[in-house]
Scaffold this active site. Sequence first.
Site, PDB file in Angstrom:
ATOM      1  CE1 TYR A  52       6.166 127.022  -6.686  1.00 17.80           C
ATOM      2  CE2 TYR A  52       6.316 129.401  -6.541  1.00 17.80           C
ATOM      3  CZ  TYR A  52       6.786 128.154  -6.210  1.00 17.80           C
ATOM      4  OH  TYR A  52       7.886 128.048  -5.383  1.00 17.80           O
ATOM      5  CG  HIS A  63      11.590 124.899  -8.755  1.00 13.91           C
ATOM      6  ND1 HIS A  63      10.339 125.326  -9.142  1.00 13.91           N
ATOM      7  CD2 HIS A  63      11.528 124.826  -7.406  1.00 13.91           C
ATOM      8  CE1 HIS A  63       9.569 125.487  -8.083  1.00 13.91           C
ATOM      9  NE2 HIS A  63      10.270 125.192  -7.012  1.00 13.91           N
ATOM     10  CB  SER A  89       8.098 126.374   3.940  1.00 15.61           C
ATOM     11  OG  SER A  89       7.306 126.070   2.827  1.00 15.61           O
ATOM     12  N   PRO A  90       9.147 129.464   5.796  1.00 18.42           N
ATOM     13  CG  PRO A  90       9.243 131.796   5.898  1.00 18.42           C
ATOM     14  CD  PRO A  90       8.997 130.661   4.939  1.00 18.42           C
ATOM     15  CG  LEU A  91       5.629 131.851   8.726  1.00 19.08           C
ATOM     16  CD1 LEU A  91       4.444 132.721   8.360  1.00 19.08           C
ATOM     17  CD2 LEU A  91       6.148 132.218  10.109  1.00 19.08           C
ATOM     18  N   GLY A  92       6.678 127.037   8.378  1.00 22.53           N
ATOM     19  CA  GLY A  92       6.268 125.636   8.414  1.00 22.53           C
ATOM     20  C   GLY A  92       4.936 125.388   7.735  1.00 22.53           C
ATOM     21  NE  ARG A  93       5.215 122.442   2.658  1.00 20.92           N
ATOM     22  CZ  ARG A  93       6.516 122.241   2.841  1.00 20.92           C
ATOM     23  NH1 ARG A  93       6.999 122.208   4.071  1.00 20.92           N
ATOM     24  NH2 ARG A  93       7.329 122.081   1.832  1.00 20.92           N
ATOM     25  N   GLY A  94       2.548 127.313   7.453  1.00 19.16           N
ATOM     26  CA  GLY A  94       1.494 127.861   8.294  1.00 19.16           C
ATOM     27  C   GLY A  94       1.381 127.226   9.661  1.00 19.16           C
ATOM     28  CG  PHE A  95       2.043 122.945  11.940  1.00 14.34           C
ATOM     29  CD1 PHE A  95       1.281 121.899  11.445  1.00 14.34           C
ATOM     30  CD2 PHE A  95       2.286 122.983  13.303  1.00 14.34           C
ATOM     31  CE1 PHE A  95       0.780 120.916  12.286  1.00 14.34           C
ATOM     32  CE2 PHE A  95       1.785 122.009  14.150  1.00 14.34           C
ATOM     33  CZ  PHE A  95       1.020 120.977  13.639  1.00 14.34           C
TER      34      PHE A  95
END
Length: 323
Positions: free
Chosen positions: A56, A122, A201-207
């Site tokens: 990162y 990773h 990404s539990p929020l779908g990359r913010g989507f």
Amino acid sequence: MKHAKLGNLDVARIGLGTMGMSFAYGSADRDDAESIRTIHRAIDLGVTLIDTAEVYGPYVNEELVGRALQGRRDQVVLATKFGMISHTGRAGLDSSPASIRIAVEGSLRRLGTDYIDLYYQHRLDPETPIEDTIGAVAELVAAGTVRHIGLSEVGVDAIGRAHAVHPITALQSEYSLWTRDPEDGILATLRELGIGFVAYSPLGRGFLTGQIRSVAELADDDSRRDNPRFSGENFDHNLRLADEVRGVADEVGVTPGQVALAWLLAQGGDIVPIPGTKRVSRVAENIAADTVTLSADQLTRLDALGAAAGDHHNEAQMGMINR
């Protein structure tokens, strides 16, 4: 906040992903001071699992996390990852023992610590047998430099082979209302072996928060512009999925993001989502999802939404995922 077990590692039920503080989601609004305040606020609210990786940035996210944890290291379970960067001059993925020995020293230095609680491979290295990789990390466990071993985005066969060399504590892979891949045999295997699951990404990359209504809202250097789920007809289909999540949120009186996290928590007590944010204002909202209860009918309706349209990574990134 309630706690969960990743193998025999105890963590708070919701963790914090720090990638977006330094990497991937646009550089214009990066603010290290705000990111450090965000990490501190998460810890104050009971978060224990803090997740980063050497890639990162590269490297700068580990340095940021290291600064944030000065004086607070013993309050967290610190996770980082190796294998996306070669330290031996090889091209591509490198989880060779020689590269791991260099990688861990760099991560320890940047994080300002003398041990890593959870050290993930990773991505699977196609040139190095996973037995050799896990064997090398097991030596770090014996030396006290690493306390637990994790894997990321690998399939059932690799999980079994790795676990036969040394107990694996956690698998980290993408899992959310719009990425359901782990349900195809992986979760069952983990449960059989006593391995926990960390959902990135539990929020779908913010989507799934419902905040993104157009790709034009994303910065020019935001990696989501290269994600198939954010393009063309896929975006339009996925927008309807996000609106269905919002509908449930309105029924419950919470935010769409909290519904997405609550759904994930309802999939099992061995699943720990690590929503990422770089803003203090979002931390409390994410953590409050631990108090949200969805009805059986609401869970059934959310289950029925199905996965999102489009792959969850671009073609090159999908090529690194082992199934």
